[in-house]
Design a protein around this motif. Structure first.
Motif, mmCIF file in Angstrom:
data_model
loop_
_atom_site.group_PDB
_atom_site.id
_atom_site.type_symbol
_atom_site.label_atom_id
_atom_site.label_comp_id
_atom_site.label_asym_id
_atom_site.label_seq_id
_atom_site.Cartn_x
_atom_site.Cartn_y
_atom_site.Cartn_z
ATOM 1 N N ALA A 140 -7.044 2.988 -5.109
ATOM 2 C CA ALA A 140 -7.438 3.376 -6.466
ATOM 3 C C ALA A 140 -7.590 2.124 -7.320
ATOM 4 C CB ALA A 140 -6.371 4.290 -7.067
ATOM 5 N N GLU A 141 -8.442 2.198 -8.341
ATOM 6 C CA GLU A 141 -8.573 1.087 -9.282
ATOM 7 C C GLU A 141 -7.398 1.069 -10.253
ATOM 8 O OE1 GLU A 141 -12.413 1.149 -11.152
ATOM 9 O OE2 GLU A 141 -13.450 1.246 -9.222
ATOM 10 N N ALA A 142 -6.866 2.262 -10.564
ATOM 11 C CA ALA A 142 -5.706 2.419 -11.444
ATOM 12 C C ALA A 142 -4.903 3.601 -10.924
ATOM 13 C CB ALA A 142 -6.160 2.664 -12.879
ATOM 14 N N LEU A 143 -3.647 3.682 -11.300
ATOM 15 C CA LEU A 143 -2.797 4.776 -10.850
ATOM 16 C C LEU A 143 -3.363 6.103 -11.355
ATOM 17 C CD1 LEU A 143 -0.121 5.240 -9.285
ATOM 18 C CD2 LEU A 143 0.985 5.348 -11.521
ATOM 19 N N PRO A 144 -3.725 7.027 -10.446
ATOM 20 C CA PRO A 144 -4.360 8.284 -10.873
ATOM 21 C C PRO A 144 -3.361 9.266 -11.492
ATOM 22 C CG PRO A 144 -4.745 7.833 -8.521
ATOM 23 C CD PRO A 144 -3.686 6.898 -8.997
ATOM 24 N N SER A 145 -3.601 9.622 -12.752
ATOM 25 C CA SER A 145 -2.727 10.583 -13.430
ATOM 26 C C SER A 145 -2.771 11.945 -12.742
ATOM 27 C CB SER A 145 -3.111 10.710 -14.902
ATOM 28 O OG SER A 145 -4.448 11.158 -15.023
ATOM 29 N N GLU A 146 -3.919 12.296 -12.119
ATOM 30 C CA GLU A 146 -4.036 13.582 -11.416
ATOM 31 C C GLU A 146 -3.016 13.690 -10.290
ATOM 32 O OE1 GLU A 146 -8.457 12.215 -11.788
ATOM 33 O OE2 GLU A 146 -6.473 11.285 -11.843
ATOM 34 N N LEU A 147 -2.756 12.576 -9.594
ATOM 35 C CA LEU A 147 -1.767 12.597 -8.518
ATOM 36 C C LEU A 147 -0.355 12.529 -9.073
ATOM 37 C CD1 LEU A 147 -3.496 10.421 -5.770
ATOM 38 C CD2 LEU A 147 -3.267 12.906 -5.861
ATOM 39 N N MET A 148 -0.148 11.767 -10.119
ATOM 40 C CA MET A 148 1.173 11.726 -10.751
ATOM 41 C C MET A 148 1.578 13.134 -11.205
ATOM 42 S SD MET A 148 2.522 8.702 -10.595
ATOM 43 C CE MET A 148 3.852 8.802 -11.793
ATOM 44 N N ASP A 149 0.598 13.906 -11.696
ATOM 45 C CA ASP A 149 0.865 15.270 -12.157
ATOM 46 C C ASP A 149 1.237 16.213 -11.014
ATOM 47 O OD1 ASP A 149 0.298 14.457 -14.728
ATOM 48 O OD2 ASP A 149 -1.718 15.325 -14.759
ATOM 49 N N GLN A 150 0.946 15.814 -9.766
ATOM 50 C CA GLN A 150 1.254 16.663 -8.613
ATOM 51 C C GLN A 150 2.613 16.322 -7.988
ATOM 52 O OE1 GLN A 150 -2.226 17.307 -5.955
ATOM 53 N NE2 GLN A 150 -3.429 16.461 -7.637
ATOM 54 N N LEU A 151 3.316 15.374 -8.568
ATOM 55 C CA LEU A 151 4.631 14.985 -8.060
ATOM 56 C C LEU A 151 5.728 15.888 -8.619
ATOM 57 C CD1 LEU A 151 4.469 11.092 -8.288
ATOM 58 C CD2 LEU A 151 4.748 12.438 -6.192
ATOM 59 N N ALA A 152 6.679 16.233 -7.762
ATOM 60 C CA ALA A 152 7.875 16.962 -8.180
ATOM 61 C C ALA A 152 8.826 15.972 -8.847
ATOM 62 C CB ALA A 152 8.540 17.598 -6.953
ATOM 63 N N ALA A 153 9.972 16.474 -9.287
ATOM 64 C CA ALA A 153 11.015 15.597 -9.826
ATOM 65 C C ALA A 153 12.325 15.962 -9.130
ATOM 66 C CB ALA A 153 11.141 15.791 -11.335
ATOM 67 N N PRO A 154 12.894 15.074 -8.336
ATOM 68 C CA PRO A 154 12.491 13.694 -8.040
ATOM 69 C C PRO A 154 11.432 13.650 -6.927
ATOM 70 C CG PRO A 154 14.526 14.182 -6.897
ATOM 71 C CD PRO A 154 14.178 15.415 -7.702
ATOM 72 N N SER A 155 10.736 12.509 -6.847
ATOM 73 C CA SER A 155 9.680 12.363 -5.836
ATOM 74 C C SER A 155 9.259 10.901 -5.725
ATOM 75 C CB SER A 155 8.475 13.218 -6.222
ATOM 76 O OG SER A 155 7.991 12.809 -7.491
ATOM 77 N N ARG A 156 8.398 10.651 -4.722
ATOM 78 C CA ARG A 156 7.845 9.306 -4.494
ATOM 79 C C ARG A 156 6.390 9.432 -4.080
ATOM 80 N NH1 ARG A 156 12.407 5.679 -3.273
ATOM 81 N NH2 ARG A 156 11.085 4.190 -2.212
ATOM 82 N N MET A 157 5.568 8.485 -4.534
ATOM 83 C CA MET A 157 4.181 8.372 -4.086
ATOM 84 C C MET A 157 3.928 6.915 -3.723
ATOM 85 S SD MET A 157 0.517 9.321 -5.915
ATOM 86 C CE MET A 157 0.889 8.528 -7.479
ATOM 87 N N VAL A 158 3.253 6.707 -2.589
ATOM 88 C CA VAL A 158 2.843 5.372 -2.167
ATOM 89 C C VAL A 158 1.319 5.356 -2.172
ATOM 90 C CG1 VAL A 158 2.845 3.693 -0.285
ATOM 91 C CG2 VAL A 158 4.935 4.973 -0.822
ATOM 92 N N ILE A 159 0.754 4.384 -2.907
ATOM 93 C CA ILE A 159 -0.696 4.319 -3.093
ATOM 94 C C ILE A 159 -1.120 2.868 -3.330
ATOM 95 C CG2 ILE A 159 -0.318 4.921 -5.546
ATOM 96 C CD1 ILE A 159 -3.166 6.093 -5.578
ATOM 97 N N PRO A 160 -2.186 2.412 -2.653
ATOM 98 C CA PRO A 160 -2.718 1.086 -2.984
ATOM 99 C C PRO A 160 -3.482 1.155 -4.312
ATOM 100 C CG PRO A 160 -3.766 1.970 -0.983
ATOM 101 C CD PRO A 160 -2.862 3.025 -1.513
ATOM 102 N N VAL A 161 -3.110 0.303 -5.253
ATOM 103 C CA VAL A 161 -3.768 0.263 -6.562
ATOM 104 C C VAL A 161 -4.225 -1.172 -6.819
ATOM 105 C CG1 VAL A 161 -3.505 0.623 -9.043
ATOM 106 C CG2 VAL A 161 -2.318 2.144 -7.446
ATOM 107 N N ALA A 162 -5.531 -1.339 -6.956
ATOM 108 C CA ALA A 162 -6.114 -2.659 -7.236
ATOM 109 C C ALA A 162 -5.571 -3.726 -6.281
ATOM 110 C CB ALA A 162 -5.877 -3.043 -8.696
ATOM 111 N N GLY A 163 -5.467 -3.375 -4.999
ATOM 112 C CA GLY A 163 -5.047 -4.327 -3.972
ATOM 113 C C GLY A 163 -3.554 -4.430 -3.746
ATOM 114 N N ARG A 164 -2.745 -3.833 -4.594
ATOM 115 C CA ARG A 164 -1.289 -3.917 -4.462
ATOM 116 C C ARG A 164 -0.739 -2.579 -3.987
ATOM 117 N NH1 ARG A 164 1.256 -8.163 -7.438
ATOM 118 N NH2 ARG A 164 2.931 -7.667 -5.999
#
Length: 190
Positions: A140-164
């Motif tokens: 992704a070019e930036a952290l996608p809010s659409e995916l953040m909205d699909q996370l439970a609490a507590p939770s973890r997401m691993v995603i490449p963002v702008a090369g990192r």
């Protein structure tokens, strides 16, 4: 002293990469490099997949979303990590890869995991959110809010963002914390 079992390495042993590659690439399954699966996409480098899975910390019983499931290898690895008490849904945009991934996944006999055709313009699989873990195998070019909205609490997401490689953690109270874990190259998230 007994050594600790690494669940990620156990998943790699149980779900060989070779079964998720086109026949022409299978001879290279043991190479630690990305391999073409067609349509401008790759089966990711095993070391990269292991790094991502270690960051994700999937446990038995987790509900997991796999964005960019490709040939189905990460979906199958995630299913091994969740076990039958968990569930995994992989999403993929390319119809021929959806079919290829479904066939490959079916051969692993893990019916608690499936691959769905992603809906154009819809990121992830919101109809079954919230997820304990989300793995994204595209950059992704930036952290996608659409995916953040699909996370439970507590939770973890691993995603490449702008090369990192980015780890997004949501606490039980819903607070988000981000950290980065090295530079990686991926196909773009669409």
């Amino acid at each position: 002293m007994t050594g600790r079992v690494d669940p990620v390495l156990d998943a790699f042993a149980a779900i060989p990469r070779e079964g998720f590659l086109p026949p022409v690439e299978r001879g290279y399954a043991g190479f630690d490099e990305p391999l073409s699966i067609g349509h401008g996409q790759t089966n990711s480098q095993p070391r990269t997949v292991a790094d991502m899975l270690h960051l994700l910390q999937v446990a038995p019983g987790h509900k997991v979303l796999d964005v960019g499931s490709g040939s189905g290898w990460t979906t199958a690895l995630l299913a091994h990590l969740t076990g039958p008490e968990g569930s995994v849904v992989g999403v993929e945009l390319e119809p021929s890869l959806v079919r290829f991934g479904r066939r490959n996944l079916a051969a692993t006999d893990q019916p608690w995991a499936r691959i769905e055709k992603a809906k154009p313009g819809v990121l992830g699989w919101p109809r079954q959110a919230a997820y304990d873990r989300i793995l994204v195998s595209a950059e992704a070019e930036a952290l996608p809010s659409e995916l953040m909205d699909q996370l439970a609490a507590p939770s973890r997401m691993v995603i490449p963002v702008a090369g990192r490689m980015t780890l997004a953690e949501r606490s039980a109270t819903g607070e988000a914390r981000l950290s980065t874990h090295g530079w990686y190259r991926f196909v773009p998230l669409r």
